[in-house]
Scaffold this active site. Sequence first.
Site, mmCIF file in Angstrom:
data_model
loop_
_atom_site.group_PDB
_atom_site.id
_atom_site.type_symbol
_atom_site.label_atom_id
_atom_site.label_comp_id
_atom_site.label_asym_id
_atom_site.label_seq_id
_atom_site.Cartn_x
_atom_site.Cartn_y
_atom_site.Cartn_z
ATOM 1 C CB SER A 56 7.093 -24.355 15.814
ATOM 2 O OG SER A 56 7.589 -23.233 16.712
ATOM 3 C CE1 TYR A 81 7.958 -28.153 19.543
ATOM 4 C CE2 TYR A 81 8.972 -25.188 18.745
ATOM 5 C CZ TYR A 81 7.342 -26.672 19.200
ATOM 6 O OH TYR A 81 6.056 -25.604 18.307
ATOM 7 C CE LYS A 140 6.579 -29.399 15.862
ATOM 8 N NZ LYS A 140 5.708 -30.419 15.578
#
Lengths: 326, 326
Positions: free
Chosen positions: A126, A150, A154
């Site tokens: 992402s 997050y 990732k």
Amino acid sequence: MHVVITGGAGFLGQRLARKILEQGVLTDSANRLSTVDRLTLVDVVPANDFGDARIKSVVGDIADAALVRELIGADVGSVFHLAAIVSGQAEADFDLGMRINLDATRLLLEACRAQGNRPKFVFTSSVAVYGGALPEVVQDATALNPRSSYGVEKAIGELLVNEYSRRGYIDGRVLRLPTISVRPGKPNKAASSFASGIIREPLNGEEAVCPVAPETRLWLLSPRGAIRALLRGHEIAGDALGDSRTLNLPGVSVSVAEMVEALRRAGGEDAVARIRWEADATVARIVGGWPAVWDASRALALGLEGDADFDAVVRAYVEDDLRGGR
Amino acid sequence: MHVVITGGAGFLGQRLARKILEQGVLTDSANRLSTVDRLTLVDVVPANDFGDARIKSVVGDIADAALVRELIGADVGSVFHLAAIVSGQAEADFDLGMRINLDATRLLLEACRAQGNRPKFVFTSSVAVYGGALPEVVQDATALNPRSSYGVEKAIGELLVNEYSRRGYIDGRVLRLPTISVRPGKPNKAASSFASGIIREPLNGEEAVCPVAPETRLWLLSPRGAIRALLRGHEIAGDALGDSRTLNLPGVSVSVAEMVEALRRAGGEDAVARIRWEADATVARIVGGWPAVWDASRALALGLEGDADFDAVVRAYVEDDLRGGR
């Protein structure tokens, strides 16, 4: 060949499954075209099997080691690991994010390694791996400095997929997806949820909240483009990826104001009037730290394509979802 | 204030412990000078306690969750996490490297978080987080692309220390150490072991093997410099670190040929003749992927110092170790 999709009940997982069954074949890690005779969709809710006997829906927790070992048998040739706790939720619940975004990824990688047949492993990453002070156009060689849980999870997943590939345990590829817009369905807990909501809800006659300023720039990819990228990303020969298994995917760089103009062209003044502007400092901080454009020349050279412009993105939503399309 | 040093029986851990007890105080995460009344050294072998009642040596496995919870009590104000499986061994035994370099780091961070008092956490990282195609001088903003398991594990540890700091669970700082030279004692399984061996063994009248070519460039720091850096890195106020808790420490950039010249000046022709040149492709590949110089201006501005030159590094070894010094 047996293919496993985590997050298989999600909208990307479901579309990907349908597309794979339609084409019926995928290229394995030895570069041979292989018939897909089994497709397992694992998720926390039951996936639609479209009445296709090749699909098996497994409901379970991918951070459960026993389940993962059972999922990844010796016949598994490819794993699409799409399941994740989204950015807003991972920020609110640190343990849950670490469990699914980090521990489960590791369990999947270990299960692949244990099989010893070097399956293909497609991991979606992402824009959130970037953050802090960024150059105007982010390059492949720009350091990761994630400013959200997050993004950190990732980034760690990316390192692991690269490492397991380097050691020959898997044939991995990391696809750094732009923010997906326009997602069908309901708002979710992703910080970027509004990037779909401010188009989707007004076109459906509903009100949407925009938590960021009009000048906020985003890097976007349509669901159609994402499915195309997942398939093409899977098909690339491992050798073509060289020292890095990570690809920054092409997107379109638009401001929220430009998105609203595209909405006006597609749905008129009434649609635009359905956006309520209500600043949310947390969302603005998270989204504001993401790159608004990155250099995707490596991905482009490898045959990965983005959308033409944001009007095309809106059109894809109208055709694929609003009109009850697939 | 209770201080915990992992790898406390190692040569850096032992020197750091002695130095901390000598000065008797450290700055806590609230920027108050605190008396160190307890110092726990944990390692797989017993640490020397120097007959000092403040030191407790704990023998155990830092990847054992119960041990780590017991170690990190509410009185712990600072953790120096030095324990690691070195590069050569982590490459040879993937599971062991992941267990100590990744899992144990996470357990320590979780134990600190559970205490809720935001202890200082000093994590040592390495040149090995870099790799692949690198600019001539590596910058803070250069992307990490580790090409060894050790490098990957350290890179993940860096992300975690930054994230736990961002979330307010710890007051972390990552010190990216140059290769330490000249280490006292015996060769170890680090790919960089020769960077000490080709000076240490000849000065002790013993033969040393050099597995890389004379033109190989290294980025080095003396043990003396490393201890200074660990202490100074601990003392910096958290606010001064801004968005990134990671610091590239100053080093000296030398070729192996230049190191041999410094050996000649310190030990004469006889010493140089004790080096046997025996290429090792694995070591050359790992070490050749590390940066030979990086921009350390941020660390320098924060008061972290390197060595004057490689002759000073050799002199430090002769004074501190060869002459039976401390």
